[in-house]
Scaffold this motif. Sequence first.
Motif, PDB file in Angstrom:
ATOM      1  N   GLY A  63       1.100  15.651 -12.118  1.00 58.56           N
ATOM      2  CA  GLY A  63       1.022  14.780 -13.297  1.00 58.56           C
ATOM      3  C   GLY A  63       0.992  13.288 -13.004  1.00 58.56           C
ATOM      4  N   GLU A  64       1.233  12.890 -11.764  1.00 58.24           N
ATOM      5  CA  GLU A  64       1.203  11.466 -11.372  1.00 58.24           C
ATOM      6  C   GLU A  64      -0.160  11.233 -10.711  1.00 58.24           C
ATOM      7  N   ALA A  65      -1.202  11.094 -11.545  1.00 64.10           N
ATOM      8  CA  ALA A  65      -2.593  11.072 -11.089  1.00 64.10           C
ATOM      9  C   ALA A  65      -2.825  10.128  -9.906  1.00 64.10           C
ATOM     10  N   GLY A  66      -3.362  10.681  -8.825  1.00 60.78           N
ATOM     11  CA  GLY A  66      -3.727   9.894  -7.650  1.00 60.78           C
ATOM     12  C   GLY A  66      -2.636   9.763  -6.602  1.00 60.78           C
ATOM     13  N   ALA A  67      -1.402  10.115  -6.947  1.00 60.31           N
ATOM     14  CA  ALA A  67      -0.286   9.911  -6.019  1.00 60.31           C
ATOM     15  C   ALA A  67      -0.365  10.840  -4.805  1.00 60.31           C
ATOM     16  N   GLY A  68      -0.836  12.070  -4.997  1.00 59.20           N
ATOM     17  CA  GLY A  68      -0.974  12.995  -3.874  1.00 59.20           C
ATOM     18  C   GLY A  68      -1.928  12.457  -2.821  1.00 59.20           C
ATOM     19  N   MET A  69      -3.006  11.820  -3.269  1.00 60.27           N
ATOM     20  CA  MET A  69      -3.980  11.245  -2.339  1.00 60.27           C
ATOM     21  C   MET A  69      -3.376  10.083  -1.561  1.00 60.27           C
ATOM     22  N   VAL A  70      -2.533   9.305  -2.199  1.00 59.92           N
ATOM     23  CA  VAL A  70      -1.848   8.196  -1.516  1.00 59.92           C
ATOM     24  C   VAL A  70      -1.011   8.753  -0.360  1.00 59.92           C
ATOM     25  N   ILE A  71      -0.246   9.804  -0.637  1.00 58.44           N
ATOM     26  CA  ILE A  71       0.587  10.429   0.402  1.00 58.44           C
ATOM     27  C   ILE A  71      -0.301  11.001   1.508  1.00 58.44           C
ATOM     28  N   LEU A  72      -1.363  11.692   1.120  1.00 61.52           N
ATOM     29  CA  LEU A  72      -2.268  12.311   2.092  1.00 61.52           C
ATOM     30  C   LEU A  72      -2.891  11.277   3.028  1.00 61.52           C
ATOM     31  N   ARG A  73      -3.332  10.161   2.482  1.00 67.33           N
ATOM     32  CA  ARG A  73      -3.931   9.108   3.323  1.00 67.33           C
ATOM     33  C   ARG A  73      -2.924   8.566   4.332  1.00 67.33           C
ATOM     34  N   MET A  74      -1.676   8.425   3.905  1.00 73.43           N
ATOM     35  CA  MET A  74      -0.642   7.928   4.825  1.00 73.43           C
ATOM     36  C   MET A  74      -0.352   8.949   5.930  1.00 73.43           C
ATOM     37  N   LEU A  75      -0.359  10.232   5.582  1.00 68.67           N
ATOM     38  CA  LEU A  75      -0.175  11.280   6.589  1.00 68.67           C
ATOM     39  C   LEU A  75      -1.322  11.256   7.598  1.00 68.67           C
ATOM     40  N   GLU A  76      -2.548  11.057   7.093  1.00 74.13           N
ATOM     41  CA  GLU A  76      -3.717  10.985   7.979  1.00 74.13           C
ATOM     42  C   GLU A  76      -3.609   9.791   8.922  1.00 74.13           C
ATOM     43  N   ARG A  77      -3.207   8.625   8.392  1.00 71.00           N
ATOM     44  CA  ARG A  77      -3.065   7.433   9.231  1.00 71.00           C
ATOM     45  C   ARG A  77      -2.031   7.640  10.332  1.00 71.00           C
ATOM     46  N   GLU A  78      -0.959   8.341  10.002  1.00 77.73           N
ATOM     47  CA  GLU A  78       0.116   8.607  10.966  1.00 77.73           C
ATOM     48  C   GLU A  78      -0.187   9.811  11.855  1.00 77.73           C
TER      49      GLU A  78
END
Length: 118
Positions: A63-78
């Motif tokens: 329900g927090e639109a776009g927040a999952g992608m924010v987390i995913l991008r940070m996981l990818e960077r790390e």
Amino acid sequence: MRILENVISDRGSKYAVSGGPCRSDAEAKAFIKELCRKKKFAKATHNTWAVLTSDAPLKNDDGEAGAGMVILRMLEREDLRDHIIVVTRWFGGKHLGGDRFRHVQDAVRYYLDDLRSR
């Protein structure tokens, strides 16, 4: 399961971040189910999460639109694989607009810093 509570507070909304080992969609769902056994987390407005598995990246905005992608991008960077990160928000009554994405990023950073310090 590692839980960092009350990492951010803004205009009444409160955030926590948690995470742990996770290798599949089934394990992600089990992790969320275990987290929500704690009444406080079951009553949260959003439990947004992401994980990079060997099969595919997985995310859920809850329900927090776009927040999952924010987390995913940070996981990818790390390059953090097979480890779920969940950002939990309790809505405080006032909309945060774009600040909510900054809070998600900050919560994930808190978690990653804590993970590195162990």
